[in-house]
Design an enzyme around this catalytic site. Structure first.
Site, PDB file in Angstrom:
ATOM      1  N   LYS A   1     -41.026   8.699  35.791  1.00 12.14           N
ATOM      2  CA  LYS A   1     -40.113   9.683  35.203  1.00 12.14           C
ATOM      3  C   LYS A   1     -39.187  10.068  36.093  1.00 12.14           C
ATOM      4  O   LYS A   1     -39.389   9.875  37.431  1.00 12.14           O
ATOM      5  CB  LYS A   1     -41.148  10.856  35.002  1.00 12.14           C
ATOM      6  CG  LYS A   1     -42.452  10.442  34.047  1.00 12.14           C
ATOM      7  CD  LYS A   1     -43.243  11.707  33.683  1.00 12.14           C
ATOM      8  CE  LYS A   1     -44.418  11.564  33.125  1.00 12.14           C
ATOM      9  NZ  LYS A   1     -44.033  11.584  31.525  1.00 12.14           N
TER      10      LYS A   1
ATOM     11  N   ARG B   1     -51.993   7.217  25.072  1.00 11.09           N
ATOM     12  CA  ARG B   1     -52.384   6.633  24.026  1.00 11.09           C
ATOM     13  C   ARG B   1     -53.207   5.419  24.274  1.00 11.09           C
ATOM     14  O   ARG B   1     -54.214   5.176  23.665  1.00 11.09           O
ATOM     15  CB  ARG B   1     -51.145   6.116  23.344  1.00 11.09           C
ATOM     16  CG  ARG B   1     -50.419   5.132  23.755  1.00 11.09           C
ATOM     17  CD  ARG B   1     -49.142   5.071  23.029  1.00 11.09           C
ATOM     18  NE  ARG B   1     -48.493   6.316  23.287  1.00 11.09           N
ATOM     19  CZ  ARG B   1     -47.167   6.568  22.901  1.00 11.09           C
ATOM     20  NH1 ARG B   1     -46.601   5.497  22.175  1.00 11.09           N
ATOM     21  NH2 ARG B   1     -46.395   7.426  23.046  1.00 11.09           N
TER      22      ARG B   1
END
Length: 332
Positions: free
Chosen positions: A116, A194
């Site tokens: 990020k 996920r």
């Protein structure tokens, strides 16, 4: 500090129980990542034993032995190994329903090798807001267990890991075997939530859950779609959808249902080497595609609440989701 005056005993019990759960969730979410890691989160969950709840914790070798290759892969870059946390409130009488509350517990998310930017990484101590919500709900239900419908067992499952970089960290292009046997290619290491949820949902189904609800700060595009006040709701079962909407309304927490549009899953399907990839690197429809990915790992009625943006507001933890889960379990 909460003072509950002028209420009858039932309402006072409910309010004080909910207050304890929300406070617990906020405290967990607020803790910095150098204090709260998978091991210390597990120790915090262990405190619920003092309230009569059953707590079981699996560490890295146990997780590997259970075939949870996705959870192990996400945690591989961190010096803090993963934890799978299960908290149980046994049913009164014979269990005829087993409700599984599943929380994403990424105690810090750098994005891994798909790193990020600095502005996006700050605040990622809150990436365990889903885990905090399910543990907070269990804390509240510990005080309200007499009101849980007879025959209903409640279990919280938390997949706890740090998503870091390091010599053993997963890389884009790596392929891992999930707990249900599917082979998953990691195209984006920043789509890690996920992965840990997929293995945990599988385990919850394998252990007999009859209905599942997961909460996760899963996708940034959910914030683009609905902002910070409203959670995205996805569900495979209309009756479960209705109960969750009713529960959220009673709790004063806003949800909006989005579709599980099956054609979007094609973007995640692979024809060679792996069965699925964890991202198509395209933000359009990203929340829907993430939910569809999770659906491949459940075999029971299931709902997913994407709470990205809901778990904290202006650096203040909210405890979002505790109220909805408590109302859902109590079925009021």
């Amino acid at each position: 500090t909460l003072a509950a005056d002028g209420l009858d005993s039932a309402d006072a019990e409910r309010v004080t129980g909910l207050h304890a759960g929300v406070t617990f969730a906020r405290r967990l979410t607020s803790a910095p990542a150098n204090v709260l890691n998978p091991a210390t989160l597990a120790r915090e969950a262990r405190r619920l034993e003092a309230l009569g709840l059953d707590v079981d914790i699996w560490d890295g070798p146990d997780i590997t032995a259970r075939g949870m290759g996705l959870l192990a892969a996400v945690a591989a870059g961190s010096t803090h190994g993963p934890r799978l946390i299960r908290v149980t409130i046994p049913a009164r009488g014979e269990a005829t329903r087993v409700l599984a509350l599943v929380g994403k517990g990424i105690t810090f998310d750098t994005g891994g090798y798909s790193m990020k930017p600095p502005a996006g990484m700050y605040g990622m101590k809150n990436d365990m807001g889903g885990a905090a919500a399910v543990l907070g709900a269990m804390r509240a239900l510990a005080d309200l267990r007499a009101h849980i419908p007879e025959g209903t067992e409640v279990r919280a499952y938390v997949a706890a890991a740090e998503n870091m970089v390091g010599p053993d960290a997963m890389r884009p292009g790596d392929i891992y075997r999930a707990a249900n046997g599917l082979q998953v290619e990691v195209t984006n290491t920043d789509a890690e939530g996920r992965l840990v949820l997929a293995d945990t949902l599988t385990v919850a189904c394998q252990e007999g859950a009859t209905e599942l609800v997961d909460l996760a700060t899963l996708t940034g595009v959910k914030i683009s779609a609905l902002g910070n006040d409203i959670a995205a709701l996805f569900s495979s079962d209309p009756a479960l959808t209705d109960r969750l909407k009713t529960a959220a309304l009673a709790a004063g927490e806003l949800v909006w249902e989005l579709p599980l549009h099956q054609p979007y899953l094609k973007a995640f399907q692979k024809g060679t080497l792996a069965d699925l990839k964890n991202s198509d690197m395209a933000p359009a429809g990203g929340s829907i595609k993430a939910a569809l990915f999770l659906q491949q790992f459940v075999t029971r009625p299931w709902a997913h609440l994407d709470i990205a943006g809901n778990a904290a507001r202006d650096e203040n933890a909210t405890g979002w989701g505790v109220g909805t889960l408590v109302e859902y379990v109590l079925g009021r």
